[in-house]
Design a protein around this motif. Structure first.
Motif, mmCIF file in Angstrom:
data_model
loop_
_atom_site.group_PDB
_atom_site.id
_atom_site.type_symbol
_atom_site.label_atom_id
_atom_site.label_comp_id
_atom_site.label_asym_id
_atom_site.label_seq_id
_atom_site.Cartn_x
_atom_site.Cartn_y
_atom_site.Cartn_z
ATOM 1 N N ARG A 50 134.874 73.309 44.460
ATOM 2 C CA ARG A 50 136.005 72.436 44.138
ATOM 3 C C ARG A 50 135.780 71.726 42.810
ATOM 4 O O ARG A 50 136.749 71.399 42.102
ATOM 5 C CB ARG A 50 136.210 71.406 45.250
ATOM 6 C CG ARG A 50 136.653 71.982 46.572
ATOM 7 C CD ARG A 50 136.718 70.918 47.650
ATOM 8 N NE ARG A 50 135.399 70.343 47.955
ATOM 9 C CZ ARG A 50 135.186 69.413 48.868
ATOM 10 N NH1 ARG A 50 136.207 68.926 49.558
ATOM 11 N NH2 ARG A 50 133.966 68.960 49.099
ATOM 12 N N ARG A 82 133.008 76.012 49.686
ATOM 13 C CA ARG A 82 134.086 75.032 49.587
ATOM 14 C C ARG A 82 133.535 73.624 49.552
ATOM 15 O O ARG A 82 134.196 72.677 49.149
ATOM 16 C CB ARG A 82 135.025 75.214 50.782
ATOM 17 C CG ARG A 82 136.010 74.082 51.012
ATOM 18 C CD ARG A 82 135.656 73.352 52.311
ATOM 19 N NE ARG A 82 136.685 72.388 52.690
ATOM 20 C CZ ARG A 82 136.498 71.079 52.647
ATOM 21 N NH1 ARG A 82 135.355 70.588 52.228
ATOM 22 N NH2 ARG A 82 137.453 70.257 53.035
ATOM 23 N N ALA A 93 140.334 73.644 49.874
ATOM 24 C CA ALA A 93 139.594 74.834 50.289
ATOM 25 C C ALA A 93 140.154 76.082 49.615
ATOM 26 O O ALA A 93 139.398 76.964 49.168
ATOM 27 C CB ALA A 93 139.647 74.976 51.803
ATOM 28 N N ALA A 114 138.924 76.147 46.055
ATOM 29 C CA ALA A 114 137.522 76.542 45.959
ATOM 30 C C ALA A 114 137.369 78.053 46.080
ATOM 31 O O ALA A 114 136.589 78.666 45.339
ATOM 32 C CB ALA A 114 136.706 75.841 47.041
ATOM 33 N N ARG A 115 138.103 78.653 46.988
ATOM 34 C CA ARG A 115 138.011 80.107 47.159
ATOM 35 C C ARG A 115 138.578 80.844 45.947
ATOM 36 O O ARG A 115 138.022 81.858 45.512
ATOM 37 C CB ARG A 115 138.725 80.520 48.447
ATOM 38 C CG ARG A 115 138.045 79.979 49.710
ATOM 39 C CD ARG A 115 138.676 80.537 50.976
ATOM 40 N NE ARG A 115 138.082 79.938 52.161
ATOM 41 C CZ ARG A 115 138.622 78.947 52.862
ATOM 42 N NH1 ARG A 115 139.803 78.467 52.517
ATOM 43 N NH2 ARG A 115 137.997 78.451 53.918
ATOM 44 N N THR A 132 135.520 82.325 57.935
ATOM 45 C CA THR A 132 135.128 82.303 56.529
ATOM 46 C C THR A 132 133.978 83.270 56.255
ATOM 47 O O THR A 132 133.842 83.778 55.139
ATOM 48 C CB THR A 132 134.746 80.883 56.083
ATOM 49 O OG1 THR A 132 133.798 80.330 57.006
ATOM 50 C CG2 THR A 132 135.962 79.996 56.008
#
Length: 306
Positions: free
Chosen positions: A51, A79, A103, A106-107, A158
Motif C-alpha cells: 500500500r 497487503r 487491499a 496493494a495487489r 489470497t
C-alpha cells in the motif's frame, strides 16, 4: 543479527517492515548492508506493505539490492498488516481510486512491481530526444529475482491468488479467517490449496512455501525469567472486524518444542520455517537462541545446517 545467524548456520535473515512505528520502515538499506557483511545467508522481508510503495521505484531498489547480494534476496510483499495509524498509505500520497480499496490497490501495485522486475517495458522512449520509439524496462535488472518474490497471504483465498501470480507463499502466525480447526491444520489447508492452484495455472517452476513460528527455547535461568509463562495455545479473536486465528507460542525445553514442531502439520508441509525472535534483547542473546534452534529444534523436522 544476520552476521551472527550466518555464523551458527541459519539459512536466512528476514525483517519485518512497519511504518509509523519504532521499527524498520525502509528495508533496502539494511538488506544491502546485510548483503555486504555476509557471504552465504539469504536476506528478505516479511513483509513489505505494498500500500505504501511506488512499485517501479521499489523494483529498482530490489534489483540493486539483489545484485549487491549476489542473488540472495528473498522478498516478501503483501497487503500489509493492521496498523495503529489511520489510513497511513494516504499520508504517503497513495489513495485508492474509486472502485478500489486498500487491499485492491496493494495487489494492483504488486502486479506492476512483478512486471517491472520481469523486464517488461513500463515506459516509452522520447522520440524527440532519441529519434526512435520503443519501450523501456526499469534498470538494473536482476536475473532470477522474479522467482524469489513471496506473497504474505492471510487467507486461503489470497494464497490461491498468489499462486495465480506465480509467486511463493509466505504464511505467518496469523490467519484472518477461522474454521474452528487448529491453526497448523488451517495453515496446512492453505498450503495445499496454494499448491493445487499453482498446478492449475501451469507454472513451469516449483513454488516455495514458508511458515512462521514464535519459538522461545528455555535453556538458562534468564530464559525462564523472560519466557517461562509465555507458552500459549491458539488464540481466536476479531481483527479489523474479521474472526481470525493466531498461532500458538512455543516456549519451553528445546526437546519439547522440537517434538511439537515435528508434529505441526503446516511445518511439515512447508519448505521454509521462519522463527521470530525477541530482537529487543540484543544480538548476543538472540544468537544463543538461534544456535539452540539450529542444534536442537530444527533438525527434528528435517532441517540440516548448510
Amino acid at each position: 543479527m544476520a552476521q551472527a545467524a550466518e555464523e551458527v548456520g541459519i539459512d536466512g535473515a528476514f525483517v519485518r517492515v512497519h511504518h509509523f512505528e519504532r521499527q524498520l520502515a525502509s528495508p533496502f538499506p539494511l538488506l544491502s548492508a546485510i548483503a555486504a557483511r555476509t557471504s552465504r545467508i539469504e536476506m528478505g522481508t516479511g513483509v513489505i506493505d505494498m500500500r505504501y510503495e511506488n512499485p517501479l521505484y521499489m523494483a529498482e531498489e530490489a534489483a540493486a539490492t539483489d545484485l549487491i547480494s549476489g542473488g540472495r534476496l528473498q522478498l516478501g510483499v503483501s497487503r500489509g498488516s493492521p496498523e495503529t495509524v489511520l489510513r497511513g498509505a494516504e499520508a504517503f500520497g497513495y489513495v485508492p481510486p474509486d472502485g478500489e480499496d486498500a487491499a485492491d490497490m496493494a495487489r494492483r501495485k504488486t502486479e506492476v512491481f512483478l512486471a517491472a522486475i520481469d523486464g517488461t517495458a513500463v515506459a516509452r522512449t522520447d522520440p524527440a530526444r532519441t529519434g526512435i520509439s520503443g519501450g523501456l524496462a526499469i534498470q538494473p535488472q536482476a536475473p532470477g529475482l522474479r522467482q524469489r518474490i513471496w506473497w504474505g497471504a492471510g487467507t486461503r483465498a489470497t494464497a490461491q491468488w498468489a499462486a495465480g501470480l506465480g509467486v511463493n507463499l509466505q504464511s505467518s502466525t496469523l490467519l484472518t479467517e477461522d474454521t474452528g480447526v487448529p491453526f497448523d491444520r488451517l495453515q496446512a489447508e492453505q498450503i495445499e490449496l496454494f499448491r493445487q492452484a499453482w498446478k492449475e495455472h501451469g507454472h513451469e517452476h516449483e513454488p516455495l512455501v514458508s511458515v512462521s513460528r514464535s519459538v522461545l527455547p528455555i535453556t538458562e535461568d534468564i530464559d525462564r525469567i523472560y519466557f517461562g509463562d509465555q507458552a500459549q495455545e491458539d488464540q481466536v479473536g476479531l481483527l479489523e472486524g474479521v474472526r481470525s486465528r493466531f498461532g500458538r507460542t512455543y516456549a519451553g525445553e528445546p526437546d519439547k518444542i522440537a517434538a511439537e514442531l515435528a508434529a505441526d502439520e503446516a511445518v511439515r508441509a512447508a519448505d521454509t520455517v521462519l522463527f521470530t525472535v525477541p530482537n529487543q534483547l540484543g544480538v548476543e542473546y538472540n544468537a544463543r537462541i538461534l544456535a539452540t534452534i539450529a542444534e536442537h529444534i530444527a533438525p527434528a523436522f528435517g532441517w540440516a545446517r548448510a
